[in-house]
Design an enzyme around this catalytic site. Structure first.
Site, short mmCIF file in Angstrom:
data_model
loop_
_atom_site.label_atom_id
_atom_site.label_comp_id
_atom_site.label_asym_id
_atom_site.label_seq_id
_atom_site.Cartn_x
_atom_site.Cartn_y
_atom_site.Cartn_z
N GLU A 80 -10.09 -1.79 5.00
CA GLU A 80 -8.98 -1.91 5.94
C GLU A 80 -9.44 -1.81 7.38
O GLU A 80 -8.92 -2.49 8.26
CB GLU A 80 -7.94 -0.83 5.64
N SER A 124 0.61 6.58 2.97
CA SER A 124 1.32 7.52 3.84
C SER A 124 2.62 8.00 3.22
O SER A 124 3.30 7.24 2.51
CB SER A 124 1.61 6.87 5.19
N GLN A 128 0.84 -1.20 0.00
CA GLN A 128 0.00 0.00 0.00
C GLN A 128 0.87 1.24 0.00
O GLN A 128 1.76 1.38 0.85
CB GLN A 128 -0.90 -0.01 1.23
N GLY A 129 0.61 2.16 -0.91
CA GLY A 129 1.35 3.41 -1.00
C GLY A 129 0.44 4.59 -0.70
O GLY A 129 0.01 5.30 -1.62
#
Length: 404
Positions: free
Chosen positions: A253, A137, A134-135
């Site tokens: 999530e 933050s 996951q990109g």
């Protein structure tokens, strides 16, 4: 997915089938430390063990059973996957590590992806052939996703990506990333200039740097994009709609939306485990369980854990959520992660001076399991939005409180 709700007897038969399979195929202790969650996969040895286990589970038909058959699932009712998940916990199996694919990217692609997307990505997620990260933050913006500054500039049939992402779980192993990037820096509202990509991780200009955690383990990376080219077909949800797509992803999530493929996403640590551990601990020569203060704290934790389970059941009954609709679903991540923090922290407190030891010290209780579990829990109270962010969400979106 089948709309036919299975009967109690059908579920019981299926549960017995799954239990029998697990008794035969649950892997033995490999002789090396396994991750407690998907956020601690830090070695090739761990990765290959977990990849093999997930592939075996999926090949047996026990992962993503409610996902469509044409993409690698079985098209069954979600209740069957729930039974599988319970048996995985009961048999204390290894984790199914490809969580970002199984729990976030997969459901998103099934909900809004094209047929080409589904055919390309879903089966690889289930089989563990394709690992996802996951990109979201970034180093300078933390939980302020709307202020993401990683740029994506359209250039013909590609987008050129520049910027960096932080806390990229398994970024060094991933084949794909769900990437939030800014395609229009001129919009008045920062949320309007973002887009969402299913980005490949193997290509020129994409590099990762492992981050060591307080536990001594790895699992996170920082990811750098330097003039990295990705196909324009990686865009999902349309250019400029990245914030909406990201919020939909965060619903998966945080447990507020269904659709995850299932599996054992972390080693389950319950109050029953803590009580079993306490039975062997003595203080001043007497069993610790005889201490009334300890007993009071343990009973409070038992009540908290029972309340979480009952709240999950209540969340499925609309009539019991009419005052504050979605309150239980939106607060799920906060309630569970903070309970786990309190319970694991008490697991250290009751060890007294031994609580200061760690994995590898021969005098640790349970090999330092509780120390490791406590430190690892910080990832769950931070990842997916910190507890403070979760409180803001509940205050604003459930209780209707003003932002200030």
């Amino acid at each position: 997915m089948s709309d036919h709700a299975p009967s109690a007897s059908e579920l019981a038969d299926f549960r017995a089938e799954v239990s029998g399979w697990l008794e035969e195929h649950n892997p033995a202790d490999p002789g090396f430390l396994l991750p407690q969650t998907f956020m601690e996969v830090g070695s090739d040895q761990q990765l290959e063990f977990l990849r093999e286990w997930q592939h075996k589970l999926w090949s047996a038909g026990y992962l993503g059973v409610h996902w469509p058959e044409q993409y690698g699932g079985r098209g069954m009712h979600p209740a069957f996957q729930n039974e599988i998940n319970r048996e995985l916990r009961r048999h204390r199996t290894p984790i199914t590590f490809n969580v970002i694919g199984l729990g976030w990217a997969g459901p998103l692609i099934l909900d809004i992806g094209t047929e080409e997307d589904k055919a390309k990505y879903i089966k690889g997620i289930l089989s563990a052939e394709d690992i996802w990260c996951q990109g979201f933050s970034e180093p300078d913006h933390g939980s302020d996703l709307g202020n993401a500054q990683t740029r994506a500039v359209r250039d013909g049939e590609d987008y050129i990506i520049n910027g960096s992402k932080i806390w990229t779980t398994m970024g060094n192993y991933a084949k794909y990333m769900i990437l939030l990037a800014r395609t229009d820096p001129t919009t008045k509202r920062k949320y309007d200039g973002l887009s969402f990509f299913l980005s490949p991780m193997h290509g020129t200009g994409i590099d990762t740097r492992p981050i060591q955690k307080i536990t001594g383990e790895y699992g996170f990376t920082e990811t750098f994009f330097t003039d990295a080219r990705i196909p324009a077909s990686c865009l999902i949800g349309g250019e400029g709609n990245g914030w909406r797509v990201a919020m939909q992803t965060l619903q998966y999530e945080r447990g507020a939306a269904a659709g995850a493929a299932g599996g054992q996403v972390q080693v389950r640590v319950s109050i029953a485990d803590l009580i079993d551990e306490v039975r062997s601990v003595k203080r001043d020569g007497a069993p610790l369980l005889e201490d009334p203060v300890v007993r009071d704290r343990l009973v409070q934790l038992i009540m908290d854990e029972k309340a979480l389970g009952l709240a999950d059941k209540r969340s499925t009954l609309g009539d019991l959520n009419s005052d504050y609709p979605m309150s239980l679903l939106l607060s799920y991540k906060l309630r569970v992660s903070e309970y786990q923090r309190r319970m694991r922290q008490y697991g250290l407190e009751i060890q007294g001076g031994l609580g200061g030891l760690y994995v590898g010290d021969e005098d640790t209780i349970a090999g330092g399991f509780w120390q490791r579990a406590y430190f690892n829990n910080f990832a769950t109270t931070i990842g997916g939005g910190t507890s403070q962010i979760q409180c803001n969400i509940i205050g604003e979106q459930v209780l209707g409180l003003p932002k200030s």
